[in-house]
Scaffold this active site. Structure first.
Site, mmCIF file in Angstrom:
data_model
loop_
_atom_site.group_PDB
_atom_site.id
_atom_site.type_symbol
_atom_site.label_atom_id
_atom_site.label_comp_id
_atom_site.label_asym_id
_atom_site.label_seq_id
_atom_site.Cartn_x
_atom_site.Cartn_y
_atom_site.Cartn_z
ATOM 1 N N ARG A 24 110.485 43.497 -43.308
ATOM 2 C CA ARG A 24 111.440 44.606 -43.408
ATOM 3 C C ARG A 24 110.720 45.939 -43.665
ATOM 4 O O ARG A 24 111.155 46.753 -44.476
ATOM 5 C CB ARG A 24 112.486 44.320 -44.477
ATOM 6 N N LEU A 26 110.549 48.487 -41.827
ATOM 7 C CA LEU A 26 111.325 49.662 -41.427
ATOM 8 C C LEU A 26 112.249 50.101 -42.561
ATOM 9 O O LEU A 26 112.368 51.290 -42.865
ATOM 10 C CB LEU A 26 112.135 49.355 -40.162
ATOM 11 N N LYS A 120 132.668 47.710 -37.341
ATOM 12 C CA LYS A 120 131.957 46.549 -36.804
ATOM 13 C C LYS A 120 131.700 46.655 -35.307
ATOM 14 O O LYS A 120 132.572 47.076 -34.555
ATOM 15 C CB LYS A 120 132.798 45.295 -37.043
ATOM 16 N N GLY A 447 138.833 40.573 -58.996
ATOM 17 C CA GLY A 447 137.895 39.502 -59.330
ATOM 18 C C GLY A 447 136.605 39.967 -59.962
ATOM 19 O O GLY A 447 136.315 39.635 -61.106
ATOM 20 N N GLU A 499 133.183 37.425 -62.248
ATOM 21 C CA GLU A 499 132.200 36.984 -61.235
ATOM 22 C C GLU A 499 130.753 37.426 -61.503
ATOM 23 O O GLU A 499 130.001 37.688 -60.555
ATOM 24 C CB GLU A 499 132.637 37.439 -59.820
ATOM 25 N N GLU A 620 138.811 40.440 -39.206
ATOM 26 C CA GLU A 620 137.632 40.817 -38.409
ATOM 27 C C GLU A 620 137.143 39.669 -37.539
ATOM 28 O O GLU A 620 136.369 39.883 -36.618
ATOM 29 C CB GLU A 620 136.509 41.301 -39.320
ATOM 30 N N GLU A 680 144.215 46.378 -49.715
ATOM 31 C CA GLU A 680 143.784 47.765 -49.860
ATOM 32 C C GLU A 680 144.941 48.678 -49.443
ATOM 33 O O GLU A 680 145.570 48.435 -48.427
ATOM 34 C CB GLU A 680 142.592 47.974 -48.937
ATOM 35 N N HIS A 709 136.525 52.355 -53.543
ATOM 36 C CA HIS A 709 135.397 52.745 -52.696
ATOM 37 C C HIS A 709 134.870 54.122 -53.059
ATOM 38 O O HIS A 709 133.976 54.642 -52.416
ATOM 39 C CB HIS A 709 135.805 52.683 -51.218
ATOM 40 N N CYS A 741 140.231 46.490 -54.389
ATOM 41 C CA CYS A 741 139.240 45.437 -54.113
ATOM 42 C C CYS A 741 138.475 45.163 -55.402
ATOM 43 O O CYS A 741 138.807 45.721 -56.459
ATOM 44 C CB CYS A 741 138.308 45.906 -52.995
HETATM 45 N N1 GLN Z 1 136.951 38.491 -55.457
HETATM 46 C C1 GLN Z 1 136.039 39.330 -54.748
HETATM 47 C C2 GLN Z 1 135.619 40.492 -55.632
HETATM 48 O O1 GLN Z 1 136.387 40.969 -56.388
HETATM 49 C C3 GLN Z 1 136.665 39.865 -53.490
HETATM 50 C C4 GLN Z 1 135.679 40.665 -52.698
HETATM 51 C C5 GLN Z 1 136.199 41.125 -51.358
HETATM 52 O O2 GLN Z 1 137.359 41.209 -51.133
HETATM 53 N N2 GLN Z 1 135.346 41.457 -50.454
HETATM 54 O O3 GLN Z 1 134.512 40.973 -55.554
HETATM 55 ZN ZN ZN Z 2 138.424 43.274 -51.100
#
Ligand code: GLN
Ligand code: ZN
Length: 770
Positions: A24, A26, A120, A447, A499, A620, A680, A709, A741
């Site tokens: 990697r 680059l 994407k 999460g 998590e 996706e 979202e 975000h 998210c």
């Molecule tokens: N449970 C995951 C988190 O909170 C969900 C992540 C996601 O939706 N990409 O990070």
């Molecule tokens: Zn999410």
């Protein structure tokens, strides 16, 4: 030309190669440049060295024609925007001041200047920067990068073919620039764009290009008659140019369908087609249009998107059929090798037997060369390769990893009832309300909580052997205590453990499931300098032991409030991994679903009353062509239901998806039969809530009221205003309050205040309503 002479002329090539370098290099050089530690000159030299090494490797492997122009500092669609002069007004000053810094500003944004949007690249996990065009766009040719790279390759003695994004695909990938009326269609700029392509083609011709490849993957999607007409016109005009190289129009990722006759009739000298996976239908379609008399066909018979060795004998059969259909048949990978890791030889920890089943970019190049030899000279000279290939394929097919009888028996015995909850939502919700005792407008999160530098350090120390499992687990438990205690104090209703133990939502589970392989160096570009190492779904999938029960139960032991169990859903597990090529995707999804179903059962048995199964990749993964979508959605939704439907009526199933636009999968979302879905919504002002309401969605919804975000902290009033909008669409009894998210990319300082504000908004709204 007779088939025999078509074969004798056969050459090998590829459409593109991984850009990053074996280590990697680059990424390191570019990120060093951003930080001011690497000069522009040093970056340029690194890039030139990587290109030189790639060409040398490709030519050394025996490839007859190497690609140029596929290299990029960030993204080849952004390079195309530069090539045609489509620099957005807000970046023009930066580009004029310094081309390289301006380029990176378009990619990443600068102080107060937004970058181009990223999305994407078809159905791959590569992301490109979306061109922004409007009626005022003035195109201007800048062939410097393309010409420069061609000259480099030619100076090194290579037969080189520049590869460009084609004009039709470029316009179809674009969107109206900010401020341009929504109805504006970038394809209307075609007449203005073609002269720019003509100029670039002439420059490449002058620099020594015999052939130039124009990539038109957008033509494998459903296209309108107007778009097909525009395609015909584009290639009629480019074909009619006098000062131009020969043109090879390439498509990949699926069959060309109705675009095939258009390109077959176009006055260009060659077509490159994909003959792998669903694109294998190109073979039949090509015969139906009478082949490509007088044209060169570049046959993509080595799959450029998966990591498995090719069935060389089967590919030779395909190639032999194609010989009768074109003037000359060359062999290639189906698409750029950008989408696979570089070299299996780097995987020193992999069982050598398993490694023999895998082909990364370097191995795929060898396969292409071998096939071209076989096509030109018959199977004699490649007999040893063919028999080794046969043995490797047989070893894979008969291996206990590939086929686990217990997994197969279980999957075959699945009934429709297994994928259906015992009671309808209307009854389940009553039982769940009674068990959970939640207030109106319950609050929760998605999460993850911030992944702190302490957590990353702990993981690094564990990898380096400086921290043992017990020591690592202690740190994770300490983090869970923090997260639970914060949520209790903040007044959140349904808690999460945060998590902290997960580096990645797919890899964490892949590492614990039998049948999955991990790579040590299998990096592929996701976008810019971001590379991911997708795990490999290699064999039949089973779950030797519970994966999340310990962390979830530990979190639950700390609080009287319900703690949500957190799993990654089967479709997302497939979408962000390399998948098997020896069985339908739906079968792999079903195996993953059954393994996850066991996890759900164990969580429930341990007392977990709320279980969330994330499916951010559901949309996706939609096939490129509409005709293939119902089949996909059928197995995808079944896999989700198979994961979740075994629970008691009073266990509440949540799901989560990270997008606000899902008009095309509304029915599928309903088919998941999840009790609660979080989505979202903050940036789109809760539009999802309206859409769901309009579609008559009957269950509970948590449209995000906190845009995670951005580092911005939403005020309680702001969150309450969004909640109010949500209430206009969804009745209070079915509305949840949550962020957009997971919070893993954010810092604790913002998260703390934002979540306190979110709870305040829920409380104020409850009060106002009572
Ligand atoms: N449970 C995951 C988190 O909170 C969900 C992540 C996601 O939706 N990409 O990070
Ligand atoms: Zn999410």
């Amino acid at each position: 030309m007779t088939p025999k002479s078509a074969a004798a002329a056969s050459r090998s090539t590829v459409h593109g190669y991984p850009r990053q370098g074996p280590d990697r290099e680059l990424k390191k050089a570019i990120e060093g440049y951003w930080k001011g530690r690497v000069t522009a000159e040093a970056l340029r030299e690194t890039a030139e060295g990587l290109r030189r090494d790639n060409w040398r490797q490709l030519a050394g492997a025996g490839l007859g024609e190497v690609p140029t122009g596929d290299f990029s500092y960030y993204d080849h669609v952004l390079d195309t925007s530069v090539m045609v002069g489509a620099v957005p007004a807000r970046h023009r000053a930066a580009v004029e001041a310094d081309a390289l810094d301006g380029y990176f500003a378009m990619a990443r944004g600068a102080q107060d200047v937004a970058p181009l949007e990223m999305t994407k690249w078809f159905d791959t996990n590569y992301h490109y920067l979306v061109p922004e065009l409007g009626p005022d766009t003035v195109f201007r040719a800048d062939s410097a990068k393309q010409v420069g790279e061609l000259r480099e390759a030619v100076a090194l003695g290579h037969t080189a073919r520049p590869v460009l994004v084609g004009p039709v695909t470029y316009l179809l990938l674009a969107k109206p620039a900010p401020g341009v009326a929504v109805g504006f269609e970038p394809l209307t700029l075609l007449d203005r764009l073609l002269p720019v392509y003509a100029e670039v083609l002439a420059d490449l011709r002058a620099a020594g290009a015999e052939w130039v490849q124009l990539d038109e993957p957008a033509l494998v999607q459903d296209r309108t008659p107007a778009e097909l007409n525009a395609t015909a016109r584009a290639y009629r005009e480019l074909g009619a140019l006098t000062d131009r190289p020969r043109l090879l129009v390439a498509s990949y990722f699926d069959r060309l369908g109705e675009a095939l006759p258009v390109l077959a009739k176009a006055p260009v000298e060659g077509l490159a087609l994909d003959f792998t996976g669903p694109a294998a239908a190109n073979l039949r379609d090509l015969a139906a249009v009478g082949g490509l008399p007088g044209k060169r066909l570049v046959a993509g018979v080595v799959d450029g998107r998966n990591v498995w060795i090719n069935d060389l004998a089967a590919s030779l059969t395909t190639l032999a059929t194609l010989l009768g259909l074109a003037d000359r048949v060359d062999v290639s990978a189906s698409c750029s090798l950008l989408h696979v890791p570089l070299d299996t030889a780097a995987e020193r920890e992999l069982d050598p037997q398993l490694a023999r089943w895998l082909a990364f970019a370097r191995q795929k190049t060898d396969e292409v060369v071998t096939l071209a030899r076989g096509l030109a000279g018959g199977t004699g000279p490649i007999a040893a390769r063919l028999s080794a290939n046969r043995a490797d394929l047989a070893s894979r097919a008969s291996s206990a990893i590939t086929r686990d009888p217990a997994v197969r028996a279980r999957s075959a015995a699945v009934t429709a009832a297994d994928a259906r909850r015992d009671q309808p939502y209307a009854e389940r919700t009553v039982a769940q309300r009674e068990r959970l005792g939640l207030p109106l407008l319950p609050t929760t999160t998605i999460g993850s909580f911030p992944q702190t530098s302490e957590l990353r350090t702990a993981r690094a120390e564990r990898r380096a052997g400086r921290l043992d499992e017990a020591g690592y687990d202690k740190r994770i438990e300490a983090e869970i205590r923090e997260v639970i205690s914060f949520q209790e104090k903040a007044g959140i209703d349904v808690l999460v453990h945060g998590e902290p133990e997960r580096n990645d939502m797919v890899q964490y589970f892949a590492e614990q499931l039998t049948g999955y392989l991990a790579t040590g160096h299998g990096w592929v570009q996701s976008y810019g300098t971001r590379y991911v190492r997708p795990p490999i779904l290699a064999g039949d999938i089973s779950r030797p032991a519970p994966m999340t029960v310990a962390t979830t139960s530990y979190a639950q032991s700390l609080t009287g409030r319900p703690v949500k169990g957190m799993l990654t859903g089967p479709v997302t597990m497939l979408a962000w991994s390399f998948v098997r090529d020896d069985q339908p995707l739906g079968e792999t999804a079903r195996q993953v679903a059954l393994a996850l179903r066991d996890e759900v059962a164990d969580l429930e048995a341990a007392g977990t009353a709320v279980i969330q199964v994330d499916e951010p990749a559901l949309r996706e993964t939609l096939p490129l062509r509409a005709a293939d979508r119902p089949g996909y959605l059928e197995w995808a939704t079944e896999a989700f239901r198979l994961t979740t439907a075994g629970v008691r009526p009073d266990t509440q199933i949540h799901t989560h998806m990270c997008y606000a636009e899902f008009g095309d999968i509304l029915t599928a979302i309903d088919d998941l039969d999840a009790d609660v879905i979080s989505l979202e919504a903050a940036r789109s002002h809760m539009r999802v809530a309206d859409e769901l309401a309009a579609a008559g969605y009957p269950r509970e919804v948590g449209p995000g009221v906190y845009d995670i975000h951005s580092p911005r902290v939403p005020s309680a009033d702001e969150a309450a205003a969004l909640l109010g909008k949500g209430l206009e669409a969804i009745p209070a009894e079915r509305l949840w309050v949550n962020p957009d998210c997971g919070l893993k990319t954010r810092g604790w300082a913002e998260v703390r205040v934002s979540l306190e504000n979110l709870v305040a908004a829920a409380r104020a709204t409850r009060e106002r309503m009572s």
